[in-house]
Scaffold this motif. Sequence first.
Motif, PDB file in Angstrom:
ATOM      1  N   ASP A 101       0.479 -18.040 -32.494  1.00  0.00           N
ATOM      2  CA  ASP A 101       0.850 -19.378 -32.941  1.00  0.00           C
ATOM      3  C   ASP A 101       0.479 -20.369 -31.838  1.00  0.00           C
ATOM      4  O   ASP A 101       0.669 -20.088 -30.644  1.00  0.00           O
ATOM      5  CB  ASP A 101       2.355 -19.421 -33.220  1.00  0.00           C
ATOM      6  CG  ASP A 101       2.806 -20.801 -33.648  1.00  0.00           C
ATOM      7  OD1 ASP A 101       2.658 -21.114 -34.844  1.00  0.00           O
ATOM      8  OD2 ASP A 101       3.266 -21.566 -32.759  1.00  0.00           O
ATOM      9  N   LEU A 102      -0.038 -21.522 -32.209  1.00  0.00           N
ATOM     10  CA  LEU A 102      -0.481 -22.520 -31.234  1.00  0.00           C
ATOM     11  C   LEU A 102       0.645 -22.946 -30.297  1.00  0.00           C
ATOM     12  O   LEU A 102       0.446 -23.092 -29.089  1.00  0.00           O
ATOM     13  CB  LEU A 102      -1.076 -23.740 -31.944  1.00  0.00           C
ATOM     14  CG  LEU A 102      -1.603 -24.848 -31.023  1.00  0.00           C
ATOM     15  CD1 LEU A 102      -2.674 -24.316 -30.081  1.00  0.00           C
ATOM     16  CD2 LEU A 102      -2.142 -26.007 -31.843  1.00  0.00           C
ATOM     17  N   GLY A 103       1.851 -23.128 -30.832  1.00  0.00           N
ATOM     18  CA  GLY A 103       2.985 -23.515 -29.980  1.00  0.00           C
ATOM     19  C   GLY A 103       3.308 -22.445 -28.951  1.00  0.00           C
ATOM     20  O   GLY A 103       3.606 -22.747 -27.786  1.00  0.00           O
ATOM     21  N   LEU A 104       3.244 -21.172 -29.356  1.00  0.00           N
ATOM     22  CA  LEU A 104       3.485 -20.073 -28.420  1.00  0.00           C
ATOM     23  C   LEU A 104       2.400 -20.039 -27.355  1.00  0.00           C
ATOM     24  O   LEU A 104       2.688 -19.870 -26.164  1.00  0.00           O
ATOM     25  CB  LEU A 104       3.549 -18.740 -29.173  1.00  0.00           C
ATOM     26  CG  LEU A 104       3.736 -17.491 -28.319  1.00  0.00           C
ATOM     27  CD1 LEU A 104       5.021 -17.564 -27.486  1.00  0.00           C
ATOM     28  CD2 LEU A 104       3.734 -16.245 -29.192  1.00  0.00           C
ATOM     29  N   LEU A 105       1.154 -20.241 -27.765  1.00  0.00           N
ATOM     30  CA  LEU A 105       0.052 -20.257 -26.806  1.00  0.00           C
ATOM     31  C   LEU A 105       0.228 -21.378 -25.780  1.00  0.00           C
ATOM     32  O   LEU A 105       0.002 -21.180 -24.580  1.00  0.00           O
ATOM     33  CB  LEU A 105      -1.280 -20.401 -27.531  1.00  0.00           C
ATOM     34  CG  LEU A 105      -2.525 -20.333 -26.658  1.00  0.00           C
ATOM     35  CD1 LEU A 105      -2.606 -18.999 -25.917  1.00  0.00           C
ATOM     36  CD2 LEU A 105      -3.761 -20.556 -27.506  1.00  0.00           C
ATOM     37  N   ASP A 109       0.606 -20.823 -21.773  1.00  0.00           N
ATOM     38  CA  ASP A 109      -0.248 -21.501 -20.790  1.00  0.00           C
ATOM     39  C   ASP A 109       0.573 -22.301 -19.779  1.00  0.00           C
ATOM     40  O   ASP A 109       0.280 -22.286 -18.584  1.00  0.00           O
ATOM     41  CB  ASP A 109      -1.256 -22.406 -21.500  1.00  0.00           C
ATOM     42  CG  ASP A 109      -2.346 -21.618 -22.218  1.00  0.00           C
ATOM     43  OD1 ASP A 109      -2.508 -20.412 -21.923  1.00  0.00           O
ATOM     44  OD2 ASP A 109      -3.022 -22.211 -23.072  1.00  0.00           O
ATOM     45  N   ALA A 110       1.625 -22.968 -20.256  1.00  0.00           N
ATOM     46  CA  ALA A 110       2.487 -23.744 -19.349  1.00  0.00           C
ATOM     47  C   ALA A 110       3.196 -22.820 -18.365  1.00  0.00           C
ATOM     48  O   ALA A 110       3.259 -23.098 -17.164  1.00  0.00           O
ATOM     49  CB  ALA A 110       3.494 -24.565 -20.149  1.00  0.00           C
ATOM     50  N   ALA A 111       3.733 -21.714 -18.865  1.00  0.00           N
ATOM     51  CA  ALA A 111       4.445 -20.763 -17.993  1.00  0.00           C
ATOM     52  C   ALA A 111       3.473 -20.136 -16.993  1.00  0.00           C
ATOM     53  O   ALA A 111       3.824 -19.940 -15.820  1.00  0.00           O
ATOM     54  CB  ALA A 111       5.130 -19.686 -18.832  1.00  0.00           C
ATOM     55  N   ALA A 112       2.267 -19.825 -17.432  1.00  0.00           N
ATOM     56  CA  ALA A 112       1.269 -19.246 -16.530  1.00  0.00           C
ATOM     57  C   ALA A 112       0.911 -20.232 -15.417  1.00  0.00           C
ATOM     58  O   ALA A 112       0.844 -19.854 -14.245  1.00  0.00           O
ATOM     59  CB  ALA A 112       0.015 -18.851 -17.317  1.00  0.00           C
ATOM     60  N   GLY A 116       1.210 -20.016 -11.303  1.00  0.00           N
ATOM     61  CA  GLY A 116      -0.082 -19.903 -10.632  1.00  0.00           C
ATOM     62  C   GLY A 116      -0.906 -18.733 -11.149  1.00  0.00           C
ATOM     63  O   GLY A 116      -1.673 -18.136 -10.406  1.00  0.00           O
ATOM     64  N   GLN A 117      -0.739 -18.399 -12.441  1.00  0.00           N
ATOM     65  CA  GLN A 117      -1.448 -17.272 -13.033  1.00  0.00           C
ATOM     66  C   GLN A 117      -2.422 -17.767 -14.103  1.00  0.00           C
ATOM     67  O   GLN A 117      -2.271 -18.857 -14.645  1.00  0.00           O
ATOM     68  CB  GLN A 117      -0.473 -16.300 -13.718  1.00  0.00           C
ATOM     69  CG  GLN A 117       0.484 -15.588 -12.793  1.00  0.00           C
ATOM     70  CD  GLN A 117       1.409 -14.676 -13.576  1.00  0.00           C
ATOM     71  OE1 GLN A 117       2.081 -15.117 -14.500  1.00  0.00           O
ATOM     72  NE2 GLN A 117       1.448 -13.417 -13.188  1.00  0.00           N
ATOM     73  N   THR A 118      -3.365 -16.915 -14.423  1.00  0.00           N
ATOM     74  CA  THR A 118      -4.200 -17.160 -15.585  1.00  0.00           C
ATOM     75  C   THR A 118      -3.418 -16.722 -16.826  1.00  0.00           C
ATOM     76  O   THR A 118      -2.414 -16.003 -16.730  1.00  0.00           O
ATOM     77  CB  THR A 118      -5.504 -16.351 -15.523  1.00  0.00           C
ATOM     78  OG1 THR A 118      -5.172 -14.958 -15.567  1.00  0.00           O
ATOM     79  CG2 THR A 118      -6.311 -16.678 -14.270  1.00  0.00           C
ATOM     80  N   ARG A 119      -3.886 -17.158 -17.973  1.00  0.00           N
ATOM     81  CA  ARG A 119      -3.272 -16.712 -19.228  1.00  0.00           C
ATOM     82  C   ARG A 119      -3.314 -15.189 -19.317  1.00  0.00           C
ATOM     83  O   ARG A 119      -2.313 -14.544 -19.670  1.00  0.00           O
ATOM     84  CB  ARG A 119      -4.016 -17.325 -20.413  1.00  0.00           C
ATOM     85  CG  ARG A 119      -3.473 -16.883 -21.758  1.00  0.00           C
ATOM     86  CD  ARG A 119      -4.368 -17.333 -22.894  1.00  0.00           C
ATOM     87  NE  ARG A 119      -4.371 -18.774 -23.029  1.00  0.00           N
ATOM     88  CZ  ARG A 119      -5.303 -19.454 -23.685  1.00  0.00           C
ATOM     89  NH1 ARG A 119      -6.313 -18.825 -24.252  1.00  0.00           N
ATOM     90  NH2 ARG A 119      -5.234 -20.764 -23.777  1.00  0.00           N
ATOM     91  N   PHE A 122      -0.787 -13.576 -16.970  1.00  0.00           N
ATOM     92  CA  PHE A 122       0.565 -13.787 -17.480  1.00  0.00           C
ATOM     93  C   PHE A 122       0.869 -12.828 -18.630  1.00  0.00           C
ATOM     94  O   PHE A 122       1.918 -12.191 -18.661  1.00  0.00           O
ATOM     95  CB  PHE A 122       0.742 -15.241 -17.940  1.00  0.00           C
ATOM     96  CG  PHE A 122       2.099 -15.524 -18.512  1.00  0.00           C
ATOM     97  CD1 PHE A 122       3.159 -15.844 -17.681  1.00  0.00           C
ATOM     98  CD2 PHE A 122       2.324 -15.450 -19.878  1.00  0.00           C
ATOM     99  CE1 PHE A 122       4.423 -16.094 -18.209  1.00  0.00           C
ATOM    100  CE2 PHE A 122       3.572 -15.700 -20.413  1.00  0.00           C
ATOM    101  CZ  PHE A 122       4.632 -16.021 -19.572  1.00  0.00           C
ATOM    102  N   LEU A 123      -0.051 -12.734 -19.582  1.00  0.00           N
ATOM    103  CA  LEU A 123       0.167 -11.849 -20.727  1.00  0.00           C
ATOM    104  C   LEU A 123       0.238 -10.384 -20.304  1.00  0.00           C
ATOM    105  O   LEU A 123       1.063  -9.622 -20.816  1.00  0.00           O
ATOM    106  CB  LEU A 123      -0.919 -12.055 -21.780  1.00  0.00           C
ATOM    107  CG  LEU A 123      -0.857 -13.380 -22.526  1.00  0.00           C
ATOM    108  CD1 LEU A 123      -2.090 -13.567 -23.397  1.00  0.00           C
ATOM    109  CD2 LEU A 123       0.415 -13.483 -23.356  1.00  0.00           C
ATOM    110  N   ALA A 124      -0.598  -9.975 -19.357  1.00  0.00           N
ATOM    111  CA  ALA A 124      -0.562  -8.588 -18.868  1.00  0.00           C
ATOM    112  C   ALA A 124       0.772  -8.298 -18.190  1.00  0.00           C
ATOM    113  O   ALA A 124       1.383  -7.244 -18.413  1.00  0.00           O
ATOM    114  CB  ALA A 124      -1.719  -8.328 -17.915  1.00  0.00           C
ATOM    115  N   SER A 125       1.236  -9.246 -17.379  1.00  0.00           N
ATOM    116  CA  SER A 125       2.520  -9.075 -16.699  1.00  0.00           C
ATOM    117  C   SER A 125       3.676  -8.994 -17.698  1.00  0.00           C
ATOM    118  O   SER A 125       4.556  -8.139 -17.582  1.00  0.00           O
ATOM    119  CB  SER A 125       2.739 -10.251 -15.734  1.00  0.00           C
ATOM    120  OG  SER A 125       4.002 -10.202 -15.145  1.00  0.00           O
TER     121      SER A 125
END
Length: 133
Positions: A101-105, A109-112, A116-119, A122-125
């Motif tokens: 979902d675009l809102g989740l994405l 991205d904001a949390a990443a 200081g992480q890439t998307r 962040f997703l792997a972590s």
Amino acid sequence: MRYIAFIHKEPDSVYGVSFPDVPGCISAGDTIDEAVRNGVEALSGHIRMLEADGDPVPAPRDFDAIMSDPDLAEDRDSAMTTAIPLVRDRGSNTRINVSLDLGLLEAIDAAARERGQTRSAFLASAARREIVD
């Protein structure tokens, strides 16, 4: 794939982790949560070394088989048990296509960015944490 682990705690010591199906694979942590997280890393590293040496990777037995094995009676004594996932690090990244979902994405991205992480990092972590918990 998950391996049964025994967690022991002696007075004035850390939590120790051992894997009955993977002799020699041990880990520890100051808390149970840390011991489990460290156990995930220890299991992954141990299996990676077995594979690099050409040794067979032992198959994990289920909980009932571990609990009924008479050879493990002493190891089971006063131990807590948990199932630790085998998370294999293959050393190479693979591009995938994922729909979100675009809102989740946007939240990802904001949390990443805040961390200081890439998307992808962040997703792997997040996936690793979810698999371990």
